[in-house]
Scaffold this active site. Structure first.
Site, PDB file in Angstrom:
ATOM      1  CB  THR A   1      -2.263  -3.980   5.912  1.00 41.83           C
ATOM      2  OG1 THR A   1      -0.970  -3.962   5.321  1.00 41.83           O
ATOM      3  CG2 THR A   1      -2.851  -2.583   5.840  1.00 41.83           C
TER       4      THR A   1
ATOM      5  CB  SER B   1       7.873  -8.935   4.988  1.00 43.68           C
ATOM      6  OG  SER B   1       6.966  -7.941   4.655  1.00 43.68           O
TER       7      SER B   1
ATOM      8  CB  THR C   1       5.930 -19.786 -17.347  1.00 46.07           C
ATOM      9  OG1 THR C   1       6.032 -18.558 -18.081  1.00 46.07           O
ATOM     10  CG2 THR C   1       4.520 -19.911 -16.794  1.00 46.07           C
TER      11      THR C   1
ATOM     12  CB  CYS D   1       3.786 -16.010 -18.456  1.00 45.81           C
ATOM     13  SG  CYS D   1       4.829 -15.676 -19.858  1.00 45.81           S
TER      14      CYS D   1
HETATM   15  N1  ASP Z   1       3.188  -5.659   4.527  1.00 42.13           N
HETATM   16  C1  ASP Z   1       1.830  -6.078   4.788  1.00 42.13           C
HETATM   17  C2  ASP Z   1       1.859  -7.549   5.142  1.00 42.13           C
HETATM   18  O1  ASP Z   1       1.944  -8.361   4.278  1.00 42.13           O
HETATM   19  C3  ASP Z   1       0.974  -5.826   3.606  1.00 42.13           C
HETATM   20  C4  ASP Z   1      -0.490  -6.169   3.796  1.00 42.13           C
HETATM   21  O2  ASP Z   1      -0.916  -6.796   4.723  1.00 42.13           O
HETATM   22  O3  ASP Z   1      -1.270  -5.783   2.899  1.00 42.13           O
HETATM   23  O4  ASP Z   1       1.808  -7.876   6.303  1.00 42.13           O
END
Ligand code: ASP
Length: 347
Positions: free
Chosen positions: A16, A61, A281, A283
């Site tokens: 981002t 991603s 875990t 958690c």
């Molecule tokens: N989807 C973006 C990424 O991981 C989210 C970010 O950078 O905050 O590249």
């Protein structure tokens, strides 16, 4: 003596922080490094020598172990020329990358600071400018003896510096997007940068060993989350995935799983076939123990305890250990050893 002009290498991978809005779809898309750095004119005020390497910018991603190898090689090739490294990265998989790099960069004695932002750098209220500048300052920071203050892979985000293989993304909205739930912060960012030296990685005095990079990762691993109602045939199918060498089994609480005999038998069958099963875990805080019959049964079946490791650290550690060519038995043993401060061990 501290050098007068620190030399920092920025490695831009996307996320981002460097994104801009697509005028048609209005979705955020990765954009080039020039756009990013043009939006941070203040960085020149640091008066550091800052160079950059830019990979094809991606949404994190799309990050995968091949990218981790590219980043590792970039650090290796430039290790002697720079005092510190700042990796600009999307937040979504930042904790995986930080964990992977920590294992891939053995004997690291210089800072590798990973940062990004929740709002693109071109937006008025962006957190990217502050994160980038602070990350660069941390990468240049020295102890009074002139040694690098940070000698490990760390994530800088908003108010905190975290050990990379201890951190987890905890918020899709907040500027304080990361937290290390089982290890204290390495630094608190306020008016100044307040390093917590007792938490930072420190090595025994003496001649430092040369940096050793591990660029083979084995992706034959998987994560299985248990849940109430999990069906025997589904668990059996997952654990029988062809080619799988290691499984991160995400269990409840202190490492507990259903006590039904089919559950233990299914896991046992996989272990008997040579699959390494690691218990972590679900958690965010705390550790796998043998406190309950429901966790002890797994340990007796040969499931390895992941202690207080994050899922991100556990997964990348397995990729690293299998990639290094260890046998399943050796992988099982090394998973229980803290290699880069990723695990709390009690002696
Ligand atoms: N989807 C973006 C990424 O991981 C989210 C970010 O950078 O905050 O590249």
């Amino acid at each position: 003596m501290p050098k007068s002009q620190p030399r920092i290498l920025l490695i831009y991978t996307g996320g981002t922080i460097g994104m801009i809005e697509n005028p048609v779809s209005h979705a955020l898309e990765p954009f080039d490094f020039t756009h990013l750095i043009d939006n941070v004119p203040k960085i020149k005020m640091l008066n550091y020598c800052i160079d950059n390497i830019s990979f094809k910018p991606i949404d994190s991603s799309d990050m995968n172990p091949d990218h981790w190898v590219d980043i590792t090689r970039a650090i290796e090739e430039n290790y002697d020329r720079y005092d510190g490294f700042v990796v600009l990265h999307g937040t979504d998989t930042m904790a995986y990358t930080a964990s992977a790099l920590s294992f891939m960069l053995e004997n690291l004695r210089k800072p590798v600071i990973i940062t990004g932002s929740q709002l693109p750098i071109g937006e008025v209220r962006t957190d990217g400018e502050e994160n980038l500048i602070t990350a660069v300052q941390i990468a240049a920071a020295r102890t009074p003896d002139g040694e690098p203050m940070v000698q490990e892979v760390a994530i800088l985000f908003e108010d905190y510096l975290w050990r990379g293989n201890r951190a987890t993304k905890r918020s899709a909205d907040n500027f304080n997007a990361f937290k290390s739930h089982n290890y204290p912060e390495l630094a608190k960012i306020g008016l100044g940068i307040n390093f917590h030296e007792e938490a930072l990685m420190r090595y025994p005095a003496g001649k430092p060993r040369p940096l050793k990079c591990h660029c083979v990762l084995d992706k034959s691993v998987m994560i299985i989350d248990i849940f109430p109602g999990i069906k025997p045939e589904i668990l059996r199918h997952q654990l029988s995935t062809p080619g799988v060498k290691g499984v991160i089994l995400r269990t409840y609480g202190a490492g507990n799983a259903p006590t039904a005999s089919w559950f233990k038998e299914t896991v046992q069958e996989a272990i008997d076939r040579g699959v390494v099963v690691l218990n972590v875990t679900q958690c965010v805080n705390g550790s796998v123990t043998r406190r309950y019959a429901a966790s002890d049964a797994l340990a007796r079946a040969g499931v390895v305890s992941g202690g207080d490791m994050t899922t991100e650290a556990a997964l990348t550690k397995m990729m690293f250990l299998f990639g290094a060519g260890y046998t399943p038995r050796q992988v099982g043993e090394l998973l229980g050893v803290s290699l880069r401060g990723e695990l709390t061990t009690h002696s």
